[in-house]
Write an enzyme that holds these catalytic residues in place. Structure first.
Site, mmCIF file in Angstrom:
data_model
loop_
_atom_site.group_PDB
_atom_site.id
_atom_site.type_symbol
_atom_site.label_atom_id
_atom_site.label_comp_id
_atom_site.label_asym_id
_atom_site.label_seq_id
_atom_site.Cartn_x
_atom_site.Cartn_y
_atom_site.Cartn_z
ATOM 1 N N ASN A 1 -32.304 27.932 22.170
ATOM 2 C CA ASN A 1 -31.206 27.007 22.976
ATOM 3 C C ASN A 1 -30.017 27.624 23.136
ATOM 4 O O ASN A 1 -29.017 27.320 23.857
ATOM 5 C CB ASN A 1 -31.066 25.709 22.469
ATOM 6 N N ARG B 1 -2.485 7.185 -11.310
ATOM 7 C CA ARG B 1 -3.666 7.177 -12.069
ATOM 8 C C ARG B 1 -4.844 7.783 -11.437
ATOM 9 O O ARG B 1 -5.852 8.141 -12.175
ATOM 10 C CB ARG B 1 -3.942 5.784 -12.724
ATOM 11 N N LYS C 1 -32.234 18.326 17.640
ATOM 12 C CA LYS C 1 -30.606 18.059 17.815
ATOM 13 C C LYS C 1 -30.596 17.834 19.261
ATOM 14 O O LYS C 1 -31.201 18.531 20.235
ATOM 15 C CB LYS C 1 -29.988 19.268 17.611
ATOM 16 N N ASP D 1 -5.009 -2.444 -3.415
ATOM 17 C CA ASP D 1 -5.773 -1.640 -4.395
ATOM 18 C C ASP D 1 -6.916 -2.869 -4.844
ATOM 19 O O ASP D 1 -7.437 -2.694 -6.065
ATOM 20 C CB ASP D 1 -5.261 -1.223 -5.592
ATOM 21 N N ASN E 1 -2.557 -11.843 -13.839
ATOM 22 C CA ASN E 1 -2.123 -11.979 -12.579
ATOM 23 C C ASN E 1 -2.944 -10.833 -11.658
ATOM 24 O O ASN E 1 -3.383 -9.913 -11.920
ATOM 25 C CB ASN E 1 -1.004 -11.686 -12.287
ATOM 26 N N ALA F 1 0.787 -1.053 0.153
ATOM 27 C CA ALA F 1 0.015 -0.118 -0.003
ATOM 28 C C ALA F 1 1.088 1.126 0.042
ATOM 29 O O ALA F 1 0.287 2.345 0.602
ATOM 30 C CB ALA F 1 -1.042 0.010 1.140
ATOM 31 N N GLU G 1 4.398 -8.104 -17.671
ATOM 32 C CA GLU G 1 3.472 -6.980 -17.380
ATOM 33 C C GLU G 1 2.951 -6.595 -18.678
ATOM 34 O O GLU G 1 3.613 -6.602 -19.777
ATOM 35 C CB GLU G 1 4.431 -5.860 -16.619
HETATM 36 C C1 UD1 Z 1 0.226 -5.135 -10.341
HETATM 37 C C2 UD1 Z 1 0.936 -6.262 -10.944
HETATM 38 C C3 UD1 Z 1 0.094 -6.699 -11.940
HETATM 39 C C4 UD1 Z 1 -1.198 -7.250 -11.569
HETATM 40 C C5 UD1 Z 1 -1.885 -6.232 -10.989
HETATM 41 C C6 UD1 Z 1 -3.237 -6.544 -10.222
HETATM 42 C C7 UD1 Z 1 3.345 -6.066 -10.419
HETATM 43 C C8 UD1 Z 1 4.764 -5.454 -11.039
HETATM 44 N N1 UD1 Z 1 2.407 -5.838 -11.317
HETATM 45 O O1 UD1 Z 1 0.243 -3.990 -11.240
HETATM 46 O O2 UD1 Z 1 0.769 -7.901 -12.608
HETATM 47 O O3 UD1 Z 1 -2.021 -7.735 -12.798
HETATM 48 O O4 UD1 Z 1 -1.132 -5.595 -9.831
HETATM 49 O O5 UD1 Z 1 -3.936 -5.568 -9.811
HETATM 50 O O6 UD1 Z 1 3.333 -6.288 -9.578
HETATM 51 N N2 UD1 Z 1 2.931 -0.774 -4.387
HETATM 52 C C9 UD1 Z 1 3.945 -0.360 -3.423
HETATM 53 N N3 UD1 Z 1 5.172 0.128 -3.834
HETATM 54 C C10 UD1 Z 1 5.612 0.228 -4.852
HETATM 55 C C11 UD1 Z 1 4.738 -0.068 -6.136
HETATM 56 C C12 UD1 Z 1 3.482 -0.530 -5.726
HETATM 57 O O7 UD1 Z 1 3.555 -0.554 -2.391
HETATM 58 O O8 UD1 Z 1 6.932 0.729 -5.124
HETATM 59 C C13 UD1 Z 1 1.654 -0.949 -4.032
HETATM 60 C C14 UD1 Z 1 0.679 -0.130 -4.574
HETATM 61 O O9 UD1 Z 1 0.208 0.946 -3.657
HETATM 62 C C15 UD1 Z 1 -0.525 -1.176 -4.948
HETATM 63 C C16 UD1 Z 1 0.059 -2.222 -5.323
HETATM 64 O O10 UD1 Z 1 1.344 -2.471 -5.097
HETATM 65 O O11 UD1 Z 1 -1.286 -1.162 -3.826
HETATM 66 C C17 UD1 Z 1 -0.054 -2.563 -6.816
HETATM 67 O O12 UD1 Z 1 0.604 -1.756 -7.466
HETATM 68 P P1 UD1 Z 1 0.094 -0.863 -8.936
HETATM 69 O O13 UD1 Z 1 0.891 0.276 -9.367
HETATM 70 O O14 UD1 Z 1 -1.233 -0.747 -8.772
HETATM 71 O O15 UD1 Z 1 0.322 -2.347 -9.621
HETATM 72 P P2 UD1 Z 1 -0.471 -2.599 -11.062
HETATM 73 O O16 UD1 Z 1 -0.040 -1.846 -12.133
HETATM 74 O O17 UD1 Z 1 -1.977 -2.615 -10.607
HETATM 75 MG MG MG Z 2 -3.302 -1.836 -9.402
#
Ligand code: UD1
Ligand code: MG
Length: 462
Positions: free
Chosen positions: A386, A16, A351, A103, A170, A10, A155
């Site tokens: 009041n 985005r 209230k 997410d 994935n 997280a 990816e």
């Molecule tokens: C990622 C996966 C992808 C998968 C998708 C599913 C990777 C490289 N890719 O892509 O294969 O299909 O999720 O939803 O893992 N985060 C960190 N630190 C970082 C980068 C990200 O904590 O340096 C956390 C983000 O806060 C997020 C999660 O990791 O909660 C995923 O990151 P995000 O950038 O959303 O990856 P996706 O492009 O969705």
């Molecule tokens: Mg994501």
């Protein structure tokens, strides 16, 4: 079963989302995404939950408090780099590690449980939760060999045109043998289009080491949605909202229009209650049996007993006893207790007040910081005064009293039991039981006065 760790990623910025808030703090049905994720892990039986925070870490910590342990990823260099930060806590521990993305809030404990079971049954080093999508754009794709064995994850941004056609994706959720995970993480490189350390690369690394890897494909693609922008946020909200209202319908609640009924997780509704459109039931709201709620009602943290009717009204942090009738157009603010069979009618604001059994505040009143007894009638236009500009003061009204229309009750003031207050009174002194209080100018009729005015004006005009 081996010890079960949970790691939630997280720390990302969530570019985005175009938001000043952490992506995982955006809410679905009233609860931040990360709250749904952590609840899901707890329900699955994860014994130790570690959250990787970074971007807007304080916001996330302030929300989750001590429900989880935290590690900080100072710079967001990718998902593998994020998991590496957990090394100081987990690196040499034996056990199974479930990794989930912050997410992906719709994953259920049922699916997570099935993933863990598959992972442990097959004794694999890594098991990926995958799903098949009609439109896989944006997700990592699962590359399998001719025999269906998982080879690696590619990816979207690194995929060839042919790889992009693959529909199995994935979900970002994995089960790992903890020690093997950290061994593989140390070997991840950032030689890809985004220059990031991808967690997805761990799969190929383990495979090349001769480890057993696999995938568990879930058929419920709705659950696996990863929320990267506000379009996905709205889609996920709709999925969750539908699940919630359908559960209430299964429990015996009539929801006239599920599309315009917004119920947060945790709200309780008794059977044979009917919810009309455009109704918002939020927070710790509990509704009894046989109620009619809506249309156009918002309840936040409200306890509603059985057989209550509420239409076109807003109520916050209050209690409504059985058989009460509220609205249309009532506004009941925090700290109010509406008694059994009470009527609160149109354009009434209440209230921090208690209204006794069978009393009525039918129209156009403000009742603040007041205690009203049983069987009281409050005439239209009654206002409890009041606030003196500095402090709030209380008004007390006894049982069976009758307050005439357009009365001002200037607090602090006590009106006894069985009192009549004449319409138009401004009551500044306490009224004893069984009294009639009149506090207004006496009426004067000047007979024939209108004729006099007309004659005077007519003679000027001629
Ligand atoms: C990622 C996966 C992808 C998968 C998708 C599913 C990777 C490289 N890719 O892509 O294969 O299909 O999720 O939803 O893992 N985060 C960190 N630190 C970082 C980068 C990200 O904590 O340096 C956390 C983000 O806060 C997020 C999660 O990791 O909660 C995923 O990151 P995000 O950038 O959303 O990856 P996706 O492009 O969705
Ligand atoms: Mg994501």
């Amino acid at each position: 079963m081996s010890y079960l760790y949970g790691v939630v990623l997280a720390a990302g910025q969530g570019t985005r989302m175009k938001s000043k808030h952490s992506k995982v703090m955006h809410a679905l049905c009233g609860k931040p995404m990360v709250g749904h994720v952590v609840d899901g892990l707890k329900e699955t039986g994860v014994q130790q939950i570690i959250l990787v925070v970074g971007h807007k870490a304080e916001e996330v910590k302030a929300y989750l408090k001590d429900q989880v342990e935290y590690v900080t990823q100072e710079e967001q260099k990718g998902t593998a780099h994020a998991v590496l930060q957990v090394g100081p806590i987990l690196a040499n521990k034996k056990g199974t590690t479930l990794i989930v993305m912050g997410d992906s809030p719709l994953l259920t404990s049922k699916t997570l449980g099935a993933l863990i079971e598959e992972h442990q049954k097959k004794n694999q080093a890594a098991t990926i939760l995958t799903t098949k999508l009609e439109n896989p754009t944006g997700y990592g794709r699962i590359i399998r060999d001719g025999n269906g064995n998982v080879l690696r994850i590619v990816e979207e941004k690194d995929a060839s045109a042919k790889e992009k056609e693959i529909q199995e994706v994935n979900t970002g959720t994995y089960c790992f043998d903890n020690e093997k995970l950290f061994f593989a993480l140390s070997k991840v490189k950032n030689d890809n289009v985004q220059g990031e350390y991808y967690l997805t690369d761990v799969i190929e690394i383990l495979r090349n080491e001769g480890e057993k890897i696999g995938a568990y494909q879930t058929i419920d693609a709705n659950e696996t949605i990863g929320i990267n922008d506000r379009i996905a946020l709205a889609k996920a909200e709709e999925i969750l909202r539908t699940q919630i209202v359908e559960q209430h319908m299964k429990n015996g609640v009539t929801i006239v229009d599920p599309k315009t009924t917004y119920i947060e997780k945790g709200v309780v509704i008794g059977s044979d209650t009917i919810i009309y459109p455009n109704t918002y039931l939020r927070g710790n709201t509990t509704i009894g049996h046989d109620c009619t709620i809506g249309p156009n009602v918002e309840l936040i943290d409200v306890i509603v007993n059985d057989d209550v009717k509420i239409t076109h009204s807003v109520i916050y942090s209050s209690k409504i006893a059985s058989k009460a009738i509220i609205g249309p157009f009532a506004y009941i603010r925090p700290g109010s207790e509406i008694g059994e069979s009470v009527k609160v009618g149109d354009f009434v604001e209440i209230k921090n007040s208690k209204i006794g059994k069978e009393s009525k505040v039918p129209h156009l009143s403000y009742i603040g910081d007041t205690t009203i007894g049983e069987n009281v009638n409050i005439g239209a236009g009654t206002i409890t005064v009041n606030y003196d500009g500095y402090r709030k003061h209380r008004t007390e009204i006894g049982d069976r009293s009758f307050i005439g229309c357009n009365t001002n009750l200037v607090a602090p003031v006590t009106v006894g039991n069985d009192v009549y207050v004449a319409a138009g009174s401004t009551i500044t002194e306490n009224v004893p039981d069984f009294s009639l209080a009149i506090a207004r100018e006496r009426q004067v009729n000047k007979e024939g006065y209108v004729k006099k005015i007309r004659e005077r004006n007519n003679s000027k005009e001629s």
